[in-house]
Write a protein that holds these residues in place. Structure first.
Motif, PDB file in Angstrom:
ATOM      1  N   ALA A  18       0.800  -0.972  -0.114  1.00  0.00           N
ATOM      2  CA  ALA A  18      -0.788   0.121   0.030  1.00  0.00           C
ATOM      3  C   ALA A  18       0.566   1.423   0.149  1.00  0.00           C
ATOM      4  O   ALA A  18       0.332   1.995  -0.841  1.00  0.00           O
ATOM      5  CB  ALA A  18      -1.166   0.109   1.064  1.00  0.00           C
ATOM      6  N   PHE A  19       1.807   1.128   0.382  1.00  0.00           N
ATOM      7  CA  PHE A  19       2.671   2.513   1.136  1.00  0.00           C
ATOM      8  C   PHE A  19       3.184   3.022  -0.215  1.00  0.00           C
ATOM      9  O   PHE A  19       4.084   4.072  -1.237  1.00  0.00           O
ATOM     10  CB  PHE A  19       3.706   2.326   1.603  1.00  0.00           C
ATOM     11  N   LYS A  22       0.943   4.769  -3.517  1.00  0.00           N
ATOM     12  CA  LYS A  22       1.008   5.759  -2.380  1.00  0.00           C
ATOM     13  C   LYS A  22       1.612   6.351  -3.534  1.00  0.00           C
ATOM     14  O   LYS A  22       1.363   7.657  -3.653  1.00  0.00           O
ATOM     15  CB  LYS A  22       0.677   5.815  -1.528  1.00  0.00           C
ATOM     16  N   LYS A  23       3.147   5.602  -3.779  1.00  0.00           N
ATOM     17  CA  LYS A  23       4.290   6.365  -4.040  1.00  0.00           C
ATOM     18  C   LYS A  23       3.954   6.698  -5.481  1.00  0.00           C
ATOM     19  O   LYS A  23       4.648   7.590  -5.896  1.00  0.00           O
ATOM     20  CB  LYS A  23       5.766   5.779  -3.332  1.00  0.00           C
ATOM     21  N   GLU A  24       3.217   5.325  -6.136  1.00  0.00           N
ATOM     22  CA  GLU A  24       3.513   5.818  -7.312  1.00  0.00           C
ATOM     23  C   GLU A  24       1.922   6.656  -7.159  1.00  0.00           C
ATOM     24  O   GLU A  24       1.359   6.371  -9.548  1.00  0.00           O
ATOM     25  CB  GLU A  24       2.752   4.535  -8.170  1.00  0.00           C
ATOM     26  N   SER A  25       1.219   7.456  -6.593  1.00  0.00           N
ATOM     27  CA  SER A  25      -0.074   7.998  -7.109  1.00  0.00           C
ATOM     28  C   SER A  25      -1.683   7.170  -7.536  1.00  0.00           C
ATOM     29  O   SER A  25      -2.280   7.351  -7.594  1.00  0.00           O
ATOM     30  CB  SER A  25       0.342   8.939  -7.933  1.00  0.00           C
ATOM     31  N   PHE A  26      -1.371   6.006  -6.393  1.00  0.00           N
ATOM     32  CA  PHE A  26      -2.714   5.328  -6.414  1.00  0.00           C
ATOM     33  C   PHE A  26      -3.000   5.316  -4.923  1.00  0.00           C
ATOM     34  O   PHE A  26      -2.740   5.316  -4.099  1.00  0.00           O
ATOM     35  CB  PHE A  26      -2.354   3.905  -6.405  1.00  0.00           C
ATOM     36  N   ASN A  27      -4.738   6.097  -4.961  1.00  0.00           N
ATOM     37  CA  ASN A  27      -4.971   6.381  -3.818  1.00  0.00           C
ATOM     38  C   ASN A  27      -5.866   5.253  -2.630  1.00  0.00           C
ATOM     39  O   ASN A  27      -6.530   4.869  -2.814  1.00  0.00           O
ATOM     40  CB  ASN A  27      -6.095   7.198  -3.378  1.00  0.00           C
ATOM     41  N   ILE A  28      -5.048   4.244  -1.921  1.00  0.00           N
ATOM     42  CA  ILE A  28      -5.684   3.090  -2.270  1.00  0.00           C
ATOM     43  C   ILE A  28      -5.170   2.747  -0.267  1.00  0.00           C
ATOM     44  O   ILE A  28      -4.403   2.942   0.218  1.00  0.00           O
ATOM     45  CB  ILE A  28      -4.814   1.894  -2.475  1.00  0.00           C
ATOM     46  N   GLY A  29      -5.635   1.739  -0.002  1.00  0.00           N
ATOM     47  CA  GLY A  29      -4.957   2.007   1.838  1.00  0.00           C
ATOM     48  C   GLY A  29      -5.383   0.711   2.173  1.00  0.00           C
ATOM     49  O   GLY A  29      -5.162  -0.343   0.895  1.00  0.00           O
ATOM     50  N   THR A  33      -6.117  -3.173   0.206  1.00  0.00           N
ATOM     51  CA  THR A  33      -4.824  -3.516  -0.681  1.00  0.00           C
ATOM     52  C   THR A  33      -5.180  -5.137   0.064  1.00  0.00           C
ATOM     53  O   THR A  33      -4.394  -6.293  -0.992  1.00  0.00           O
ATOM     54  CB  THR A  33      -3.636  -2.654  -0.352  1.00  0.00           C
TER      55      THR A  33
END
Length: 184
Positions: A18-19, A22-29, A33
Motif C-alpha cells: 500500500a505504501f 501511494k508513492k506511485e499516486s494510487f489512492n489505496i488503503g 490492498t
C-alpha cells in the motif's frame, strides 16, 4: 499492484505494498490492498524464524540429581536457586534467591539491575556467609539458565565443593519449589 509485488520479489505484505502504491499516486488503503491481494492470490514470502537452540539432541552437561526429591530431612543438604524479575518505577530489577529445601527458607539472595552470573554468585555467597554450612557435598539445584551454566558460577560451586544439579530442559516441575516462590 502485481508489478510492484513482483518487483519486491514477492516479499511485500499489505502495508509495504500500500505504501509503494501511494508513492506511485494510487489512492489505496491497507484494507483494500489486503482484499485485492487476496483476490489476486498474492501471498508475501516470509523468512523462517531462526532457531538459536539445539534440536534436543544435545544432553545437558550437568545431570538432574535432585529428581524432584523436594523434602530432605536435614538442613543445608540441598539448596535450589532461581532468578525472578520485579517491575518498579525505576525499571526492571532481578532477584536471585537461594532456598534451603529442608525448611523452605530463603538462605540467601541478591538484587541487581542485570540478570547475569555475578547476581547468582552473589546470592550463593550470601547464603554461604549467612548460614556457614559445611558446603562439601551440599547440592545446588537450578534450571538450565545461562547464568547457572556459566564458568564463573560453576567455579564458585567447585571452590566450595558443592554438587551441581540442573532440571531437565523445559521442565519447570523439576524446580517447582523454587519456581513457585514469589515476592509479595
Amino acid at each position: 499492484m502485481v508489478k510492484v509485488f513482483e518487483g519486491s520479489f514477492q516479499s511485500y505484505g499489505k502495508r509495504p505494498l500500500a505504501f509503494e502504491l501511494k508513492k506511485e499516486s494510487f489512492n489505496i488503503g491497507v484494507f483494500k490492498t489486503a482484499r485485492l491481494m487476496k483476490t489476486l492470490g498474492l501471498v508475501a514470502k516470509r523468512p523462517n524464524k531462526p532457531h538459536y537452540y539445539t534440536a534436543g539432541k544435545e544432553q545437558p552437561t550437568t545431570p538432574h540429581l535432585l529428581k524432584r526429591a523436594f523434602n530432605p530431612s536435614d538442613l543445608n543438604t540441598c539448596w535450589v536457586g532461581d532468578i525472578t524479575y520485579i517491575c518498579s518505577y525505576q525499571g526492571w530489577s532481578y532477584l536471585a534467591t537461594v532456598m534451603d529445601l529442608a525448611n523452605r527458607e530463603i538462605a540467601g539472595y541478591a538484587l541487581s539491575k542485570t540478570p547475569n552470573t555475578k547476581l547468582d554468585k552473589k546470592a550463593l555467597t550470601n547464603a554461604i556467609a549467612k548460614h556457614q554450612p559445611k558446603t562439601q557435598g551440599l547440592m545446588f539445584h537450578s534450571d538450565q539458565g545461562v547464568q547457572y551454566n556459566a564458568k564463573l558460577f560453576k567455579e564458585t560451586l567447585h571452590n566450595h565443593k558443592m554438587i551441581q544439579s540442573m532440571s531437565r530442559r523445559g521442565c519447570c516441575w523439576d524446580n517447582a519449589v523454587q519456581e513457585r516462590f514469589s515476592v509479595i
